[in-house]
Design an enzyme around this catalytic site. Structure first.
Site, PDB file in Angstrom:
ATOM      1  N   LYS A 133      44.798  49.804  43.993  1.00 23.03           N
ATOM      2  CA  LYS A 133      43.618  49.389  43.237  1.00 23.03           C
ATOM      3  C   LYS A 133      42.838  50.597  42.693  1.00 23.03           C
ATOM      4  O   LYS A 133      43.034  51.729  43.145  1.00 23.03           O
ATOM      5  CB  LYS A 133      42.735  48.512  44.134  1.00 23.03           C
ATOM      6  CG  LYS A 133      43.435  47.209  44.578  1.00 23.03           C
ATOM      7  CD  LYS A 133      42.466  46.276  45.311  1.00 23.03           C
ATOM      8  CE  LYS A 133      43.175  45.006  45.747  1.00 23.03           C
ATOM      9  NZ  LYS A 133      42.217  44.038  46.372  1.00 23.03           N
TER      10      LYS A 133
ATOM     11  N   TYR B 297      43.691  36.897  38.970  1.00 22.78           N
ATOM     12  CA  TYR B 297      42.933  36.393  40.118  1.00 22.78           C
ATOM     13  C   TYR B 297      42.362  35.001  39.877  1.00 22.78           C
ATOM     14  O   TYR B 297      41.407  34.600  40.544  1.00 22.78           O
ATOM     15  CB  TYR B 297      41.819  37.371  40.474  1.00 22.78           C
ATOM     16  CG  TYR B 297      42.312  38.587  41.237  1.00 22.78           C
ATOM     17  CD1 TYR B 297      42.757  38.470  42.558  1.00 22.78           C
ATOM     18  CD2 TYR B 297      42.335  39.850  40.653  1.00 22.78           C
ATOM     19  CE1 TYR B 297      43.205  39.574  43.265  1.00 22.78           C
ATOM     20  CE2 TYR B 297      42.781  40.968  41.359  1.00 22.78           C
ATOM     21  CZ  TYR B 297      43.211  40.816  42.665  1.00 22.78           C
ATOM     22  OH  TYR B 297      43.651  41.905  43.378  1.00 22.78           O
TER      23      TYR B 297
ATOM     24  N   PHE C  25      32.691  36.011  44.722  1.00 20.07           N
ATOM     25  CA  PHE C  25      32.974  37.410  44.391  1.00 20.07           C
ATOM     26  C   PHE C  25      33.895  37.566  43.182  1.00 20.07           C
ATOM     27  O   PHE C  25      34.297  38.684  42.851  1.00 20.07           O
ATOM     28  CB  PHE C  25      33.571  38.134  45.606  1.00 20.07           C
ATOM     29  CG  PHE C  25      34.828  37.502  46.152  1.00 20.07           C
ATOM     30  CD1 PHE C  25      36.069  37.755  45.575  1.00 20.07           C
ATOM     31  CD2 PHE C  25      34.778  36.669  47.269  1.00 20.07           C
ATOM     32  CE1 PHE C  25      37.229  37.184  46.080  1.00 20.07           C
ATOM     33  CE2 PHE C  25      35.935  36.085  47.782  1.00 20.07           C
ATOM     34  CZ  PHE C  25      37.163  36.342  47.182  1.00 20.07           C
TER      35      PHE C  25
ATOM     36  N   THR D  54      41.559  42.230  54.987  1.00 20.82           N
ATOM     37  CA  THR D  54      40.865  42.387  53.698  1.00 20.82           C
ATOM     38  C   THR D  54      39.686  43.349  53.817  1.00 20.82           C
ATOM     39  O   THR D  54      39.483  44.207  52.958  1.00 20.82           O
ATOM     40  CB  THR D  54      40.352  41.005  53.220  1.00 20.82           C
ATOM     41  OG1 THR D  54      41.450  40.081  53.247  1.00 20.82           O
ATOM     42  CG2 THR D  54      39.791  41.085  51.817  1.00 20.82           C
TER      43      THR D  54
ATOM     44  N   ASN E  87      39.224  47.650  48.315  1.00 18.50           N
ATOM     45  CA  ASN E  87      40.027  47.781  49.531  1.00 18.50           C
ATOM     46  C   ASN E  87      41.426  48.359  49.302  1.00 18.50           C
ATOM     47  O   ASN E  87      42.364  48.045  50.034  1.00 18.50           O
ATOM     48  CB  ASN E  87      40.063  46.451  50.296  1.00 18.50           C
ATOM     49  CG  ASN E  87      40.644  45.320  49.476  1.00 18.50           C
ATOM     50  OD1 ASN E  87      41.100  45.550  48.356  1.00 18.50           O
ATOM     51  ND2 ASN E  87      40.643  44.132  50.023  1.00 18.50           N
TER      52      ASN E  87
ATOM     53  N   HIS F  91      46.537  45.763  47.095  1.00 22.38           N
ATOM     54  CA  HIS F  91      46.799  44.327  47.076  1.00 22.38           C
ATOM     55  C   HIS F  91      48.155  44.085  47.722  1.00 22.38           C
ATOM     56  O   HIS F  91      49.062  44.907  47.583  1.00 22.38           O
ATOM     57  CB  HIS F  91      46.844  43.827  45.632  1.00 22.38           C
ATOM     58  CG  HIS F  91      47.378  42.415  45.492  1.00 22.38           C
ATOM     59  ND1 HIS F  91      46.580  41.320  45.703  1.00 22.38           N
ATOM     60  CD2 HIS F  91      48.627  41.952  45.198  1.00 22.38           C
ATOM     61  CE1 HIS F  91      47.321  40.230  45.532  1.00 22.38           C
ATOM     62  NE2 HIS F  91      48.565  40.582  45.223  1.00 22.38           N
TER      63      HIS F  91
ATOM     64  N   GLU G  85      53.425  37.009  40.863  1.00 25.66           N
ATOM     65  CA  GLU G  85      52.685  38.240  40.589  1.00 25.66           C
ATOM     66  C   GLU G  85      53.608  39.339  40.072  1.00 25.66           C
ATOM     67  O   GLU G  85      53.235  40.100  39.169  1.00 25.66           O
ATOM     68  CB  GLU G  85      51.949  38.689  41.861  1.00 25.66           C
ATOM     69  CG  GLU G  85      50.832  37.725  42.241  1.00 25.66           C
ATOM     70  CD  GLU G  85      50.234  37.966  43.620  1.00 25.66           C
ATOM     71  OE1 GLU G  85      49.331  37.203  43.998  1.00 25.66           O
ATOM     72  OE2 GLU G  85      50.672  38.906  44.316  1.00 25.66           O
TER      73      GLU G  85
END
Ligand code: IDP
Length: 147
Positions: free
Chosen positions: A19, A59, A67, A101, A122, A125, A136
């Site tokens: 990320k 997402y 969020f 997470t 974080n 993924h 994905e």
């Protein structure tokens, strides 16, 4: 059976992203090294950047969550590395490797414990099912990009 064999084959792959937080903090090399050392083979790999629209699409399953806006804006805030990884029991073993997470709750030795900043930022993924791993992976890579 044939169906069981297909299910077994699918369980060998997962999809991951490094990320924007981990990219900005210079952790991409160390994180990729960890994937490989833990026995994951790189099937496909690219550095790319998600537009807000593409991040929202990726997402979409979370669009009702509080969020969602924060997540979409964060995931489109910088470059990412996307990859398909292969190993027996890939999805479950990879989720164990990355940890919870929220990095504050992640076990010692996990990637999120080592590299993540917060529940939102974080570091990595990891797909949560074989079905999502396939969806994905196909979101980022054509069949010709998977070896
Ligand atoms: P996972 O990535 O560990 O499977 P999910 O619950 O599926 O976790 O959430 C997807 C992503 O949404 C998380 O990895 C994280 O980046 C973000 N996220 C989850 N919960 C929160 C939150 O409470 N605040 C901000 N971002 C969150």
């Amino acid at each position: 059976t044939f169906a069981a064999q297909i299910a077994k084959d699918m369980s060998n792959r997962t999809f991951t992203m490094i990320k924007p937080d981990a990219m900005k903090n210079g952790h991409a090399g160390a994180i990729l090294d960890r994937f490989i050392k833990e026995g994951f083979r790189v099937v496909a790999l690219k550095q790319t950047k998600l537009s807000e629209e593409k991040a929202g699409e990726f997402y979409a399953i979370h669009r009702e969550r509080p969020f969602y806006g924060e997540l979409v804006s964060f995931m489109s805030s910088g470059v990412i590395v996307a990859a398909i990884l292969e190993k027996a029991n890939a999805v479950a073993d990879f989720r164990t490797l990355i940890g919870a997470t929220d990095p504050a709750k992640a076990a010692e030795g996990t990637i999120r414990k080592q590299f993540a900043n917060s529940v939102g930022e974080n570091a990595v993924h990891g797909s949560d099912s074989d079905e999502n791993a396939a969806i994905e992976g196909a979101f980022f890579f054509s069949g010709l990009e998977q070896y």
